[in-house]
Design a protein around this motif. Structure first.
Motif, PDB file in Angstrom:
ATOM      1  N   GLU A 406       0.832  -1.205   0.000  1.00 11.29           N
ATOM      2  CA  GLU A 406       0.000   0.000   0.000  1.00 11.29           C
ATOM      3  C   GLU A 406       0.868   1.257   0.000  1.00 11.29           C
ATOM      4  N   LEU A 407       1.984   1.222   0.721  1.00 10.27           N
ATOM      5  CA  LEU A 407       2.881   2.369   0.763  1.00 10.27           C
ATOM      6  C   LEU A 407       3.462   2.650  -0.622  1.00 10.27           C
ATOM      7  N   VAL A 408       3.925   1.586  -1.312  1.00 10.22           N
ATOM      8  CA  VAL A 408       4.489   1.777  -2.647  1.00 10.22           C
ATOM      9  C   VAL A 408       3.419   2.238  -3.627  1.00 10.22           C
ATOM     10  N   GLN A 409       2.188   1.726  -3.483  1.00 13.09           N
ATOM     11  CA  GLN A 409       1.100   2.160  -4.357  1.00 13.09           C
ATOM     12  C   GLN A 409       0.829   3.648  -4.198  1.00 13.09           C
ATOM     13  N   ASP A 410       0.816   4.121  -2.972  1.00 10.04           N
ATOM     14  CA  ASP A 410       0.594   5.557  -2.740  1.00 10.04           C
ATOM     15  C   ASP A 410       1.690   6.381  -3.405  1.00 10.04           C
ATOM     16  N   MET A 411       2.929   5.953  -3.220  1.00  7.28           N
ATOM     17  CA  MET A 411       4.037   6.754  -3.734  1.00  7.28           C
ATOM     18  C   MET A 411       4.078   6.751  -5.259  1.00  7.28           C
ATOM     19  N   THR A 412       3.811   5.613  -5.887  1.00  4.76           N
ATOM     20  CA  THR A 412       3.800   5.592  -7.350  1.00  4.76           C
ATOM     21  C   THR A 412       2.671   6.461  -7.896  1.00  4.76           C
TER      22      THR A 412
END
Length: 547
Positions: A406-412
């Motif tokens: 979820e963290l990587v999804q937000d950042m991308t």
């Protein structure tokens, strides 16, 4: 109206006062002077007409034929008593009106503050806040000497030229001294300054307001009550310019974020509707989020990221909930049902709402999205999928794996916003220095590179999870189609950010990236071939420098 009727009116007024809430009775006590100004003449007039049968005043002739509708008949009871009833009726209307509109003034603030502090000392927090909330504006202005009488007194007292070589001369800007007699001769300015003695300084009101605000913002039990029982009372404080307001906001939001079920969680749970290509809807029913992000400059002024980001760091450092890491490293099968009560997930969602709102509105700041690499570091340090019953071959074996995703999804998504923002947005401007961007997509690209370095270099995270997070990250490169202009430039910026990693690129990091890229789907590798070529060139240069 007979004398018995008049006594009945007085009894009714006493009964109404008796059933008023404590706050309403306190408001009546604060407006006693205007009420007395109305009541005393009305009472005397009623008694005069009741006891002495005085003749009511005649109808003005200017009203003409209308007088026949206004004249009081001579039938029983007589005109005098009828007129006494009219006086009592208008007294009642005037008393209600005064009660509705009258409030404390600057001169009555000391008395108002005494009452409010007494309620707080007695832990009658609900009554105290109901009494204070309508007067927050007056209290804030008085504490900063912004009421008109205070400003007039200060203007008169400071009138005239500022002494040379004084501290005041050093701190004041020229535009602050317009219309203040800076060019007047000293003898004339002294005459004007003498008028300040005719205007009360209202220092007692200033000190009373300041003391009340300090009590509101520094009482731990009251803070807990406000956050849990009256969370939207605090918004009235944050709307005003109050000394210590940002510090109080940090403590207030900190209480909300560490308490599942608070207004923080309730509002985020119902605020997932997208508003166009960038950002979320901010309905007014979600008063906290609407207050902070309808104009994201408010969130910037209050540093809204700090209490949430700091709490997540403490939580993942095992300083808040001793059992939290055991929960994170357990099976993630039911995470969709649990995520709305998970502080880390909801904290990251708060950042997503904040960052997208700032990008959409053109707020020139990164909103401290740099908290995310620190959160990723902590998730990696505590990652452990070796527990009983954990399927390490699952896409997300544990809740911590799902949170990393979820963290990587937000950042991308923040990086990809570059292509969705309108032309002319300040967040489409490339930074003058690569390593210090103030725009959200570029700052997110740098932060994403740090997160990727943490993930691919980990010996704790499962290889399947590493591969998934890597592939999600490089798909962002693919989505920036070559256009020979800004999209191509952003694609190159992102590639450079991912290869830099944590700003200390080394051979081991680049080798890990090469290994994970080799296991990526062939079609995706082909779509980001420029990334692979840049990786090989960077690896060759790093090895040459090492040798």
């Amino acid at each position: 109206m007979t004398l018995d009727g008049f006594l009945a009116v007085l009894a009714l007024a006493a009964a109404i006062y008796a059933v008023l809430s404590p706050v309403q009775r306190l408001r009546v006590s604060l407006s006693w002077l205007p009420q007395a100004i109305i009541a005393v003449p009305a009472l005397l007039a009623i008694l005069e007409y009741e006891l002495f049968d005085l003749q009511p005043p005649g109808c003005p002739t200017i009203l003409g034929d209308t007088c026949r509708y206004l004249a009081l008949g001579a039938a029983d009871p007589g005109p005098a008593r009828k007129f006494a009833f009219i006086i009592a009726f208008f007294w009642l209307v005037a008393a209600v009106f005064v009660h509705r509109v009258a409030g404390p003034s600057l001169s009555s603030l000391p008395r108002f503050t005494q009452i409010a502090m007494a309620l707080i000392d007695e832990e009658q927090y609900g009554d105290a806040l109901k009494l204070i909330e309508p007067q927050i504006g007056l209290i804030a202005r008085a504490s900063r000497r912004r009421c008109w009488r205070q400003r007039l007194h200060d203007w008169l007292e400071m009138f005239g030229p500022t002494p040379p070589n004084s501290f005041a001369r050093f701190t004041r800007r020229p535009e602050d001294r317009r219309f203040c007699g800076e060019s007047w001769p000293d003898w004339a300015a002294r005459l004007v300054r003498a008028l300040a003695h005719l205007i009360p300084s209202n220092g007692r009101g200033e000190h009373a307001a300041s003391d009340l605000l300090q009590l509101l913002m520094n009482s731990p039990p009251l803070l807990t009550y406000i956050a849990m029982r009256r969370p939207y009372f605090a918004l009235s404080l944050f709307r005003e310019e109050i000394f210590g307001g940002p510090d109080f906001f940090e403590r207030y939001l900190g209480v909300l974020v560490r308490t599942p079920g608070s207004a923080f969680y309730q509002e985020l749970a119902t605020n997932d509707g997208m508003d166009g290509m960038v950002g979320y809807q901010l309905p007014e029913r979600n008063r906290l989020l609407h207050f902070l992000f309808a104009d994201a400059r408010v969130a910037e002024r209050l540093s809204a990221w700090k209490p949430v980001g700091d709490y997540l760091e403490r939580l993942l450092d095992d300083e808040e909930r001793p059992d939290y890491w055991a929960w994170l490293n357990d099976d993630a099968s039911w995470f969709e049902r649990e995520q709305l009560s998970d502080p880390t997930f909801m904290g990251m969602f708060f950042f997503d709402v904040m960052v997208t709102a700032a990008a959409r509105q053109g707020v020139k700041y990164h909103m401290w999205l740099y908290y995310f690499p620190h959160i990723a570091d902590r998730l990696e340090r505590g990652y452990d999928s070796g527990g009983e019953g954990i399927d390490q071959d699952a896409e997300f074996p544990t809740r911590s794996a799902r949170l990393l995703y979820e963290l990587v999804q937000d950042m991308t998504s923040w990086v990809e916003m570059f292509a969705r923002l309108p032309e002319g947005s300040p967040h489409r401007e490339f930074p003058a220095r690569f390593d210090s961007p103030g725009t959200i997509p570029h700052a997110a690209a740098l932060a994403l590179g740090r997160v990727l370095a943490t993930v691919v270099g980990s010996t704790r995270i499962d290889q399947g999870v590493i591969q998934t997070l890597h592939d999600v990250t490089i798909r962002t490169i693919r989505d920036f189609h070559e256009d020979g202009a800004e999209l191509s430039r952003m694609r190159r910026y992102l590639i450079d950010a991912l290869l830099r990693g944590d700003n200390r690129p080394n051979v081991a990091h680049l080798v890990e990236l090469t290994r994970v890229l080799a296991n990526t789907d062939y079609f995706l590798r082909d779509e980001v071939s420029d990334y692979g070529e840049a990786l090989q060139a960077r690896l060759a240069a790093a090895r040459a420098a090492q040798d």
